[in-house]
Design an enzyme around this catalytic site. Sequence first.
Site, short mmCIF file in Angstrom:
data_model
loop_
_atom_site.label_atom_id
_atom_site.label_comp_id
_atom_site.label_asym_id
_atom_site.label_seq_id
_atom_site.Cartn_x
_atom_site.Cartn_y
_atom_site.Cartn_z
N GLY A 236 0.82 -1.21 0.00
CA GLY A 236 0.00 0.00 0.00
C GLY A 236 0.85 1.25 0.00
O GLY A 236 1.65 1.47 0.91
N HIS B 166 10.81 37.77 4.47
CA HIS B 166 11.95 37.27 3.70
C HIS B 166 13.12 37.07 4.64
O HIS B 166 13.39 37.94 5.47
CB HIS B 166 12.32 38.27 2.61
CG HIS B 166 13.54 37.87 1.84
ND1 HIS B 166 13.52 36.87 0.91
CD2 HIS B 166 14.83 38.32 1.91
CE1 HIS B 166 14.73 36.74 0.40
NE2 HIS B 166 15.55 37.59 0.99
N GLY C 53 -0.06 4.37 0.36
CA GLY C 53 -0.78 5.50 0.94
C GLY C 53 0.09 6.21 1.96
O GLY C 53 1.28 5.91 2.10
#
Length: 467
Positions: A181, A446, A183
């Site tokens: 899986g 920033h 996921g």
Amino acid sequence: MAPYDLVVIGTGPGGYVCAIRAAQLGMKVAVVEKNATLGGTCLNVGCMPSKALLHASELFEEAGHSFAKMGIKVSAPEVDLPSMMTFKQQGIDGNVKGVEFLMKKNKIDVLAGKGKILGTGKVQVTGNDGAAQTVETKNIVIATGSDIARLKGIEIDEKRIVSSTGALSLEKVPSSLLVVGAGVIGLELGSVWRRLGAKVTVVEFLDRILPGMDSEIAKQFQRILEKQGFAFKLGAKVTGVDTSGATLAATIEPAAGGAAEKIEADVVLVAIGRVPYTDGLGLQEAGVVLDNRGRVQIDHHFATSVPGVYAIGDVVAGPMLAHKAEDEGVACAEILAGQAGHVNYDVIPGVVYTTPEVASVGKTEDELKQAGVAYTVGKFPFTANGRSKVNQTTDGFVKILADAKTDRVLGAHIIGREAGELIHEAAVLMEFGGSAEDLARTCHAHPTRSEAVKEAALAVGKRAIHM
Ligand SMILES: Cc1cc2nc3c(=O)[nH]c(=O)nc-3n(C[C@H](O)[C@H](O)[C@H](O)COP(=O)(O)OP(=O)(O)OC[C@H]3O[C@@H](n4cnc5c(N)ncnc54)[C@H](O)[C@@H]3O)c2cc1C
């Protein structure tokens, strides 16, 4: 026993949050919990332990691979797994104690035992010693969560063939791990053990990883994971695991049919999803209707088919996420108090806590295409973001999807470091019905990675500055 306004069955993030909100609103509340500790799947065998191991294993990998290039000399790090597990357990204990404290603070009675609904207003609680008591209450909330999904013919022993629960407590680092899986849970736990030294192969039935997430993001994520050493077998299914030898031998067949092959592994992790948990709740006898996937059926106010009985969290439809369960808990308590509790299912973020992280909110590009919605897309790569450049963590990009006519943001998808934190500025914007231009005109500090989100919003209007 004195009648309650509300009895909540289950103390996962849905149940305990619902109980606290109801107590805040003046209700007399009790919670019923069958486990020895409060907090449910999330705190005990889910979100929290997995994040502790992801954190520790990430730093282990950084120490081994990234410190030297920053001019930090350390000798080759070694894994001390018992200590790592103690670190994980300390994190669990701290959070569980936090929930116990919150129950006391809000004067919520904790009834230890298994809850069974006897009908409107009546819950039977059977303790571990077998003694049963019946409590009376105006309302009942079912918050019994979910359990691991199993693969037919493959028996989980939690030692060699494990579910997520066993994968959080392996006694040694396997030299090879087969994950069934691709996921969120499979990729997170696969990442933990790969970083600690396992060779990880992921088998997925579909032809892509992270089903449900934006496919462009998922493709890039797969490439990054492959660079890290993950091997993927997509469009394939595990049909059996031979446990007779010292090493497990898994049989893998193409999903579309064809010749089978064998893959050997020390440990197999079955991570194919979760199923709603309603065992022993007495729902059928009480007349509580389930849907065709075994979930408790509810209306828009969380009400089940039985008056005075409600349900929230993993046991009802919707994404199986802790924050979705929490928000439903709050909304349900507010509705019981006569308020207008509400959950906006269009704005529920989803995060994969790997390195880099993957985060998503709102519609994917695939969904917009399928629905025939006219949209514009703005993308900005972390390679063009100053902060990411100086830190040399430039994998990934931000993608913003906006309505072509109104510019309203319909979805945001991020792959990159700290994506799980960055996604929330898009979530808040979407909650207020904001546009890409609103986001683009918001001043961002920033240098931050958040500037990449602003630049992606600018890119929706084809005016990104740094690209
Ligand atoms: C490995 C793993 C990692 C995860 N990571 C994340 C993540 O990072 N982020 C995220 O959002 N989600 C994550 N999840 C999912 C998350 O754990 C669930 O969505 C969440 O716990 C659901 O909350 P809940 O309150 O509905 O149920 P649960 O947390 O499952 O709690 C249900 C509780 O009810 C109790 N109970 C059940 N039946 C009875 C009964 N009859 N009587 C008394 N008590 C009963 C159970 O013992 C349990 O304590 C993860 C899950 C796993 C397995």
